[in-house]
Design a protein around this motif. Structure first.
Motif, PDB file in Angstrom:
ATOM      1  N   GLN A  90       0.789  -1.239   0.000  1.00 55.06           N
ATOM      2  CA  GLN A  90       0.000   0.000   0.000  1.00 55.06           C
ATOM      3  C   GLN A  90       0.817   1.284   0.000  1.00 55.06           C
ATOM      4  O   GLN A  90       0.279   2.351  -0.280  1.00 55.06           O
ATOM      5  N   ILE A  91       2.088   1.198   0.344  1.00 53.38           N
ATOM      6  CA  ILE A  91       2.845   2.409   0.665  1.00 53.38           C
ATOM      7  C   ILE A  91       2.991   3.365  -0.524  1.00 53.38           C
ATOM      8  O   ILE A  91       3.044   4.578  -0.344  1.00 53.38           O
ATOM      9  N   MET A  92       3.016   2.853  -1.755  1.00 54.20           N
ATOM     10  CA  MET A  92       3.259   3.745  -2.898  1.00 54.20           C
ATOM     11  C   MET A  92       2.008   4.464  -3.394  1.00 54.20           C
ATOM     12  O   MET A  92       2.052   5.640  -3.736  1.00 54.20           O
ATOM     13  N   GLU A  93       0.891   3.741  -3.478  1.00 49.71           N
ATOM     14  CA  GLU A  93      -0.301   4.331  -4.106  1.00 49.71           C
ATOM     15  C   GLU A  93      -1.580   4.124  -3.289  1.00 49.71           C
ATOM     16  O   GLU A  93      -2.665   4.315  -3.806  1.00 49.71           O
ATOM     17  N   GLY A  94      -1.458   3.734  -2.026  1.00 48.97           N
ATOM     18  CA  GLY A  94      -2.658   3.456  -1.242  1.00 48.97           C
ATOM     19  C   GLY A  94      -3.187   2.066  -1.580  1.00 48.97           C
ATOM     20  O   GLY A  94      -2.421   1.222  -2.030  1.00 48.97           O
ATOM     21  N   PRO A  95      -4.466   1.804  -1.409  1.00 48.23           N
ATOM     22  CA  PRO A  95      -5.523   2.681  -0.933  1.00 48.23           C
ATOM     23  C   PRO A  95      -5.302   3.126   0.513  1.00 48.23           C
ATOM     24  O   PRO A  95      -4.612   2.447   1.278  1.00 48.23           O
ATOM     25  N   ILE A  96      -5.888   4.288   0.849  1.00 51.26           N
ATOM     26  CA  ILE A  96      -5.772   4.839   2.195  1.00 51.26           C
ATOM     27  C   ILE A  96      -6.740   4.061   3.084  1.00 51.26           C
ATOM     28  O   ILE A  96      -7.955   4.173   2.926  1.00 51.26           O
ATOM     29  N   ALA A  97      -6.170   3.245   3.985  1.00 48.46           N
ATOM     30  CA  ALA A  97      -7.035   2.400   4.822  1.00 48.46           C
ATOM     31  C   ALA A  97      -7.299   3.063   6.162  1.00 48.46           C
ATOM     32  O   ALA A  97      -6.539   3.923   6.598  1.00 48.46           O
ATOM     33  N   ARG A  98      -8.408   2.660   6.780  1.00 46.04           N
ATOM     34  CA  ARG A  98      -8.640   3.046   8.173  1.00 46.04           C
ATOM     35  C   ARG A  98      -8.102   1.894   9.022  1.00 46.04           C
ATOM     36  O   ARG A  98      -8.090   0.737   8.577  1.00 46.04           O
ATOM     37  N   TYR A  99      -7.699   2.204  10.243  1.00 42.10           N
ATOM     38  CA  TYR A  99      -7.031   1.219  11.084  1.00 42.10           C
ATOM     39  C   TYR A  99      -7.797  -0.115  11.185  1.00 42.10           C
ATOM     40  O   TYR A  99      -7.209  -1.185  11.012  1.00 42.10           O
ATOM     41  N   PRO A 100      -9.132  -0.079  11.438  1.00 39.37           N
ATOM     42  CA  PRO A 100      -9.832  -1.375  11.565  1.00 39.37           C
ATOM     43  C   PRO A 100      -9.921  -2.148  10.245  1.00 39.37           C
ATOM     44  O   PRO A 100     -10.194  -3.339  10.257  1.00 39.37           O
ATOM     45  N   ASP A 101      -9.706  -1.474   9.111  1.00 39.75           N
ATOM     46  CA  ASP A 101      -9.808  -2.160   7.810  1.00 39.75           C
ATOM     47  C   ASP A 101      -8.797  -3.300   7.693  1.00 39.75           C
ATOM     48  O   ASP A 101      -9.110  -4.364   7.167  1.00 39.75           O
ATOM     49  N   THR A 102      -7.556  -3.029   8.113  1.00 44.62           N
ATOM     50  CA  THR A 102      -6.495  -4.018   7.861  1.00 44.62           C
ATOM     51  C   THR A 102      -5.776  -4.518   9.118  1.00 44.62           C
ATOM     52  O   THR A 102      -5.092  -5.542   9.051  1.00 44.62           O
TER      53      THR A 102
ATOM     54  N   MET B  20     -11.903   5.633  -4.274  1.00 47.07           N
ATOM     55  CA  MET B  20     -12.884   5.636  -3.179  1.00 47.07           C
ATOM     56  C   MET B  20     -12.247   5.891  -1.818  1.00 47.07           C
ATOM     57  O   MET B  20     -12.850   6.532  -0.959  1.00 47.07           O
ATOM     58  N   SER B  21     -11.029   5.381  -1.615  1.00 49.31           N
ATOM     59  CA  SER B  21     -10.426   5.529  -0.283  1.00 49.31           C
ATOM     60  C   SER B  21     -10.107   6.999   0.003  1.00 49.31           C
ATOM     61  O   SER B  21     -10.246   7.454   1.134  1.00 49.31           O
ATOM     62  N   LEU B  22      -9.732   7.766  -1.028  1.00 46.49           N
ATOM     63  CA  LEU B  22      -9.460   9.193  -0.817  1.00 46.49           C
ATOM     64  C   LEU B  22     -10.784   9.929  -0.553  1.00 46.49           C
ATOM     65  O   LEU B  22     -10.874  10.749   0.363  1.00 46.49           O
ATOM     66  N   GLY B  23     -11.805   9.598  -1.356  1.00 50.34           N
ATOM     67  CA  GLY B  23     -13.122  10.220  -1.180  1.00 50.34           C
ATOM     68  C   GLY B  23     -13.678   9.935   0.204  1.00 50.34           C
ATOM     69  O   GLY B  23     -14.207  10.832   0.881  1.00 50.34           O
TER      70      GLY B  23
END
Lengths: 526, 75
Positions: free
Chosen positions: A183-195, A305-308
């Motif tokens: 995920q580090i290069m392009e996301g997706p931007i996760a929320r902590y409980p997601d992963t 979607m993760s940015l939105g």
């Protein structure tokens, strides 16, 4: 070592999988953390220290807020009535706000400095030069992924502040959440409980996860290498030499760039999600057939979607329920009525979201324009909703009729293509030049006559056939047919038949050979 | 509860709010619908909805919203 390279796919990823499986379950998250930092060092070298410092800082802020919360509970035990308890809570809440503000300001301050300091200084110097002053330019190294991991860290701190979950007690585990290598290069931007649970569980490798991950990765490579990377040559040529082109070529470039960006970004995200799946980690989806959207608002619920979602959860909603906006809303409802109160509140919440979305993509007036472009379109969408309903009633239009939906989709495409034209233009002036040149000398027939020779007829065929295949799979998914699920559920010989077919297509039709350069990940630069 | 259902039907009357349990997850209620909803429930039920409450769990169904409203009224 980007995630679409042979080094990552054929050496790094298999090596991490083997080591992960060999070590005891409890230590597996440590393998993932070490692999994440190793990958980061491969492209950002000593800037890994900033990533480590961000993790340590985020951890400290989270723990600080938790401690204030615990102290508050202790103090409340000494209270005799509800009023006293509420006063104690208010006093401690102030301390938690301070902790959150410190955390957010420091992290966003670093992001701002890295991305925008030189841009701001350059623009300030235009005015300062008149009075003989100058802001110095800074030599800033760009830490890969900072725009992604900073938003994850800010989201984590905000959630801990809102007591949605307690702060992580293990620094290493929080560091892994912020730096997980796919995920580090392009996301997706996760929320902590997601992963987080799956990252720390150390689940053994499972055949179904390996199958799913493998299919996802080769599908992503197909999108990127067969279609997107070939389109790069065409779009780079027209966008670089935009003054030589006009009319239909600019429209072609805008459409081609949108397709290229979508297949490149969604293809890379497929590789990210597939890599995560190998380890049993379900990384959130980032795309959901965005070109099926019937409005710009719906497009942004389906694209990145993760940015939105991040902006919705941590900017839009907090502004909507902030005392200032609520007070304005109350006043406006009384004075101007519900409709204008809603439009005004939407404007107040949307404006910062779209300024931030624009500048998040980079330093430049074109990005700010891109954000404002969508701000105006989305606000118009809200403001004109009652008029649209009236029009439909008056003209007897069924909003669910296929022809009406198709028209809406086509209208959304025009909005998207125009937005991407400005987004990829060299600068805002070039964007306007390209946009206005559409309206002069528009001849579709000239496309065949003067088609740039940077790509061959074979490339065009590969692009068209590849795009149609991707479109069919997306169309089927939109209509409830999960092609990926069906392939995974098929008999082994059929399943492997399809795997080989995709691999054969990548090796045969992928963009290789003379004239081609490996194409960098577009969103890794943001 | 009936008052809440009326507010919701006023925003969009094509949804069966008594059965629907994924109003946010399925984007049935969008961000702009939420803006109207918050104003209405704050006015009707005399509560303050703050940022911490803005989670899908609190808005995915009429039942979940009702629970949140009752909790906020008690505080």
């Amino acid at each position: 070592m980007a995630i679409h390279t042979n080094l990552y796919l054929l050496v790094f990823l298999p090596a991490v999988l083997i080591i992960y499986q060999l070590v005891p379950r409890k230590a597996r998250w440590g393998v993932l953390l070490a692999a994440s930092y190793a990958l980061y060092i491969s492209f950002s070298k000593y800037l890994v220290l900033l990533l480590m410092a961000t993790a340590a800082f985020t951890y400290a802020i989270g723990r600080w807020m938790d401690k204030i919360g615990n102290d508050c509970e202790e103090k409340q035990k000494e209270c005799t009535d509800r009023k006293q308890k509420s006063e104690v809570k208010k006093a401690f809440q102030k301390k938690r706000v301070t902790a959150l503000r410190v955390g957010v300001l420091v992290l966003l301050g670093i992001l701002f400095y890295v991305n925008y300091y030189n841009f701001v200084a350059q623009n300030c110097n235009i005015f300062l030069g008149k009075i003989g002053a100058q802001l110095p330019m800074a030599k800033v190294m760009f830490p890969m992924g900072i725009s992604f991991y900073t938003l994850e860290a800010v989201g984590y701190m905000a959630d801990v502040y809102w007591e949605r979950y307690p702060a992580e007690k293990n620094l290493g585990k929080l560091a892994l959440f912020l730096s997980f290598f796919p995920q580090i290069m392009e996301g997706p931007i996760a929320r902590y409980p997601d992963t987080s649970d799956a990252l720390f569980a150390g689940e053994p490798l499972r055949m179904e996860n390996l199958n799913e991950g493998f299919l996802r990765i080769i599908w992503g490579l197909f999108k990127k290498m067969v279609v997107s990377d070939r389109l790069t040559l065409l779009t780079n040529h027209i966008f670089d030499n935009y003054k030589e082109y006009h009319g239909s070529f600019i429209v072609l470039a805008a459409i081609a760039y949108t397709v290229q960006l979508y297949l490149e970004f969604s293809g890379s995200i497929d590789i990210v999600i597939g890599s995560g799946k190998f380890f049993g980690v379900t990384i959130p989806e980032n795309f959901n057939q965005p070109f099926s959207a019937q409005s710009a608002a719906e497009f942004w619920r389906r694209w990145h979607m993760s940015l939105g979602n991040w902006f919705k959860n941590y900017v839009f909603y907090p502004i909507t329920v902030s005392p200032m906006v609520k007070n304005w809303n109350k006043m406006a409802r009384k004075k101007y009525g519900k409709y204008w109160a809603m439009v005004g509140t939407s404007a107040m919440a949307l404006f910062p979201v779209w300024v931030a979305t624009g500048v998040w993509h980079g330093a430049g007036w074109k990005y700010l324009f891109y954000g404002m472009y969508y701000f105006v379109i989305l606000l118009l969408g809200v403001a004109l909703e009652p008029l649209k309903e009236k029009r439909n009633k008056m003209l007897g239009i069924d909003p669910n009729a296929w022809w009406f939906k198709t028209l809406r989709i086509l209208k959304t495409w025009v909005i998207i293509f125009t937005g991407e034209l400005f987004f990829n233009a060299k600068n805002l002036t070039a964007g306007f030049h390209m946009f206005f040149s559409i309206f002069g000398n528009f001849h579709i027939s000239s496309i065949w006559k003067y088609f740039p020779d940077v790509i061959t007829a074979g490339d065009v065929w590969a692009i068209c056939v590849g795009s149609v295949i991707v479109w069919i799979v997306g169309f089927l998914k939109e209509n409830g047919v999960d092609v990926r699920g069906r392939i995974l559920g098929a008999r082994t010989r059929y399943k492997w038949g399809i795997y080989y077919l995709i691999i054969f297509a990548i090796l045969t039709f992928g963009a290789y050979g003379t004239g081609y350069q490996p194409v960098d990940l577009i969103y890794a630069g943001f | 509860m009936e008052e809440l259902l009326e507010i919701l039907r006023d925003i969009d009357d094509s949804v069966d709010y008594e059965k629907e349990t994924a109003l946010i997850d399925d984007h049935i209620l969008d961000s702009f619908g939420i803006i109207t909803l918050i104003s209405e429930i704050e006015e009707h039920f005399d509560i303050e909805v703050d940022a911490a409450e803005m989670t899908p769990e609190n808005f995915n169904s009429a039942q979940a919203m009702w629970k949140m409203i009752q909790r906020l009224q008690e505080n």
